[in-house]
Enzyme design. Sequence first.
Site, PDB file in Angstrom:
ATOM      1  N   ASP A 440       2.939   0.481   5.866  1.00 37.70           N
ATOM      2  CA  ASP A 440       1.459   0.348   5.863  1.00 37.70           C
ATOM      3  C   ASP A 440       0.863  -1.050   5.188  1.00 37.70           C
ATOM      4  O   ASP A 440       1.528  -1.386   4.520  1.00 37.70           O
ATOM      5  CB  ASP A 440       1.854   1.710   4.233  1.00 37.70           C
ATOM      6  N   HIS A 441      -0.300  -1.082   5.896  1.00 36.91           N
ATOM      7  CA  HIS A 441      -0.849  -2.079   5.672  1.00 36.91           C
ATOM      8  C   HIS A 441      -1.845  -3.349   4.624  1.00 36.91           C
ATOM      9  O   HIS A 441      -1.888  -3.952   4.235  1.00 36.91           O
ATOM     10  CB  HIS A 441      -1.965  -3.168   7.351  1.00 36.91           C
ATOM     11  N   ARG A 442      -1.853  -1.598   4.154  1.00 38.06           N
ATOM     12  CA  ARG A 442      -2.241  -2.257   2.469  1.00 38.06           C
ATOM     13  C   ARG A 442      -1.630  -2.881   1.809  1.00 38.06           C
ATOM     14  O   ARG A 442      -2.026  -3.141   1.050  1.00 38.06           O
ATOM     15  CB  ARG A 442      -2.605  -0.677   2.154  1.00 38.06           C
TER      16      ARG A 442
END
Length: 468
Positions: A440-442
């Site tokens: 998850d790039h967050r």
Amino acid sequence: MPEVIMPKMGDAMEAGTLGSWLKHEGDQVEVGDTLAEIETDKATMELEAEDAGVLTRLVASEGDEVAVGEAIAVISADGEAPDAAPDEARQGAEETADSAGGRETAETEDAETKDAESGEQGARAREAGKQQAATSSPERSADGRVRASPVVRRLAREHDIELAGISGSGPDGRIVERDVRAALEGAEKGVPDRSAQAPADVTPAGDGAAPAQVTAPAPSGTAGTELYPLSRTQRVVGERMQRAWQAPHHYATVEVHVDELLALRERLNEVLADGAADGSGDGSRADGPAGGPVRLSINDFVMKACALALRTFPKLNSWWTADGIELHQQVDLAMAVALEDGLITPVIRNAVERTLSAISTEARELAARARSGKLRPDEYQGGTFTVSNMGMYGVESFTAIINPPSVSIVAVSAVGRRPDFDATGAVVPRSVLKLTVGSDHRVVNGAENARYLAEVKRLLEHPLLLTV
């Protein structure tokens, strides 16, 4: 009189399917007796009696989907007269309230209903219900009754909505709360229920708080086609996968030279087999399922390496939550297991501290119970990191979808044999395995993904590190 209710068998469970009754009406039951088998989207579990007495009424039938907390049966104490079934009791109360010779409580309820009906919304709601009844054909159960929970029936009664005129959007045509609220919204706007008019590719927005969602089109029904209704597992897995895909995924792939790993695996399996043959196995670390010898798989090494590398890169061992990023000290490793109509991820707890043989044994036991539907909720919930392996199918490379609320997953491909160059420039054969991490790039940026994969690669290319 005690009611047997549909229990909550997992954090995400909202309803369960009554698989089969193991007791019948009139049977004497004791506390702890198994009454029924309950099917969730992940497993089939036994429901035990919490009260003793006579099973006087089965409210739900086999195959019914029942919301958590709703009654499925009634147990009466010896000599106690059984009450009416919950739905029948409610219907009886409604009939009494409508009769001229009803009791005082029924008259009070009727008066309150009339007061509500005197309002403009009540009139519009009744009109909408009539229009729905004329234009829609809601599905009913085999006995002709409209399928709806007591909560939905109460909501409809409070707003004087005829359930017979509402098309259910729940499983098997069951009327759910959003259907009733859609009818109310239509009444306020002076139009019939949207659920009876919505186009095939739009799901009604319910109470208007959420936008309409695009879903699959209606079946074509053309010649040469056959429709297979979704099972509960397929429906739930599909919904969760769709939600999971909303996370901004980032992927990175690396090649791992596994010749040393394959050689070590062969030697260890020989030693484990010899130990089992001469009786030196201790029944835990060197003994596999059913007492047989452990046979280490490539995936066992990969899972161990993934767990160890998370000590250096803890962000990948976290959850994305409503209040922030929750880092986990313990690595609870989930492994994807394919089922006939879905997917499940049983969890190996505290994988960092487990030996290769312990990981191997537990992985096989969990996978076997997963395929037979015998996992407990605590065995497939709470994973902090996931490994998905398709190497057994000869897949050279693939990407996997994150398993929320965790934020990372590793996809393991097949081992391939190809020519490569050694340190002197000479051509040599190599055994190569591709790993792809999705995060998850967050939470995890691309550089951290790459450094994590480099650490997993280092451990697998020096496999003795996984044994100490």
